[in-house]
Enzyme design. Sequence first.
Site, PDB file in Angstrom:
ATOM      1  N   ASP A  80      48.434  51.267  40.092  1.00  0.00           N
ATOM      2  CA  ASP A  80      48.619  49.873  40.481  1.00  0.00           C
ATOM      3  C   ASP A  80      47.646  48.950  39.724  1.00  0.00           C
ATOM      4  O   ASP A  80      46.461  49.265  39.596  1.00  0.00           O
ATOM      5  CB  ASP A  80      48.313  49.842  41.996  1.00  0.00           C
ATOM      6  CG  ASP A  80      48.681  48.551  42.665  1.00  0.00           C
ATOM      7  OD1 ASP A  80      49.668  47.932  42.251  1.00  0.00           O
ATOM      8  OD2 ASP A  80      47.989  48.177  43.637  1.00  0.00           O
ATOM      9  N   HIS A  81      48.142  47.823  39.232  1.00  0.00           N
ATOM     10  CA  HIS A  81      47.302  46.830  38.539  1.00  0.00           C
ATOM     11  C   HIS A  81      46.491  47.412  37.386  1.00  0.00           C
ATOM     12  O   HIS A  81      45.292  47.120  37.256  1.00  0.00           O
ATOM     13  CB  HIS A  81      46.347  46.126  39.518  1.00  0.00           C
ATOM     14  CG  HIS A  81      47.052  45.219  40.468  1.00  0.00           C
ATOM     15  ND1 HIS A  81      47.569  43.996  40.102  1.00  0.00           N
ATOM     16  CD2 HIS A  81      47.360  45.368  41.778  1.00  0.00           C
ATOM     17  CE1 HIS A  81      48.148  43.428  41.141  1.00  0.00           C
ATOM     18  NE2 HIS A  81      48.055  44.246  42.174  1.00  0.00           N
ATOM     19  N   GLY A 213      50.711  41.952  47.584  1.00  0.00           N
ATOM     20  CA  GLY A 213      50.046  41.169  48.627  1.00  0.00           C
ATOM     21  C   GLY A 213      50.825  41.172  49.939  1.00  0.00           C
ATOM     22  O   GLY A 213      50.873  40.172  50.645  1.00  0.00           O
TER      23      GLY A 213
HETATM   24  O1  G3H Z   1      48.762  45.990  44.684  1.00  0.00           O
HETATM   25  C1  G3H Z   1      48.448  46.055  45.882  1.00  0.00           C
HETATM   26  C2  G3H Z   1      48.823  45.016  46.792  1.00  0.00           C
HETATM   27  O2  G3H Z   1      49.516  44.010  46.225  1.00  0.00           O
HETATM   28  C3  G3H Z   1      48.297  44.922  48.139  1.00  0.00           C
HETATM   29  O3  G3H Z   1      48.150  43.603  48.638  1.00  0.00           O
HETATM   30  O4  G3H Z   1      46.085  43.942  49.923  1.00  0.00           O
HETATM   31  O5  G3H Z   1      47.470  41.944  50.300  1.00  0.00           O
HETATM   32  O6  G3H Z   1      48.272  44.164  51.030  1.00  0.00           O
HETATM   33  P1  G3H Z   1      47.441  43.387  50.063  1.00  0.00           P
HETATM   34 ZN    ZN Z   2      48.903  43.912  44.028  1.00  0.00          ZN
END
Ligand code: G3H
Ligand code: ZN
Length: 288
Positions: A80-81, A213
């Site tokens: 992720d990211h 998010g």
């Molecule tokens: O990539 C991970 C997320 O977008 C998590 O977002 O922490 O707001 O649940 P969050």
């Molecule tokens: Zn994210």
Amino acid sequence: MKNAKYYLEKAQKEKFGIGQFNFSDFSQLRGIINKCAELKSPVILGTSEGESKFVGLQEAVAIRDVLRKKTGLPIFLNLDHGKSLEYLKQAIDAGYDMVHFDGSKLPLEENIKITKEVVKYAKRHGVTVEGEVGRIGTDSSKLYTEKFEIKEEDLTKPEDAKRFLKETKADLLAVSIGNFHGIEISGIDPNLRLEVLRAIKDEVGNALFVLHGGSGTPSDDIKEAIQLGVVKININTELRLAFSGNVRRALNNHVEEIVPYKYLTDAIYSVEKLVGLKIDIFGSANKA
Ligand code: G3H
Ligand code: ZN
């Protein structure tokens, strides 16, 4: 076992969402998988660069393999990211199922250029790629005491999304539609800008969209976003809060307790409960 893309396309056809639940610790993972197994839900396990460095890329892959074998569930692992091609290559080589290149802070041109290289490398290994256009603010360890302001210019522009998907051939697109990482102190974030998602969909057609998010996002907005093509919803902050809050409470309430499998029980249960609620919103039960 069918691959991640198969399940994401199934989600698109049958209009449900697959949760990406992030983890950096085996007890969190236990809570996530226990509930997914009970509800027969496909699941994507997310590790950011930081989380993956703490767990270890190869360790994460080995744990995924053991859990798949034990539960028979479609469990996929996503980096992720990811911020660099080099690190995503390492994740692909280690055996991750999916990678997310987050070039959203780069100029679109540069974002497209690197995403294309990620796609080229990933495709050779049968790995699914998520790209990102538009800026999704902040980070997953924050509780906002003041209203989080989303700037109009950070929202995904439909024409940029179209160009990005056409040129990069990424499988999934993360969009900025009023979503942000972290959560407002009230526990509920402002509504998504669903009209922005509709405009993107009108421009690009039937793409596989990702909602980052996801913590604190109103449930009805998530359900509506799924109807409009969101197939993956990322959740991290709410899991971190539930897990850490329970560990803290357990240790404070039983200061003499030193046995991890005893003081972690409630924290694991809180993760199970939260994942169950999310699966209910996403509609992914019995889709494994
Ligand atoms: O990539 C991970 C997320 O977008 C998590 O977002 O922490 O707001 O649940 P969050
Ligand atoms: Zn994210």
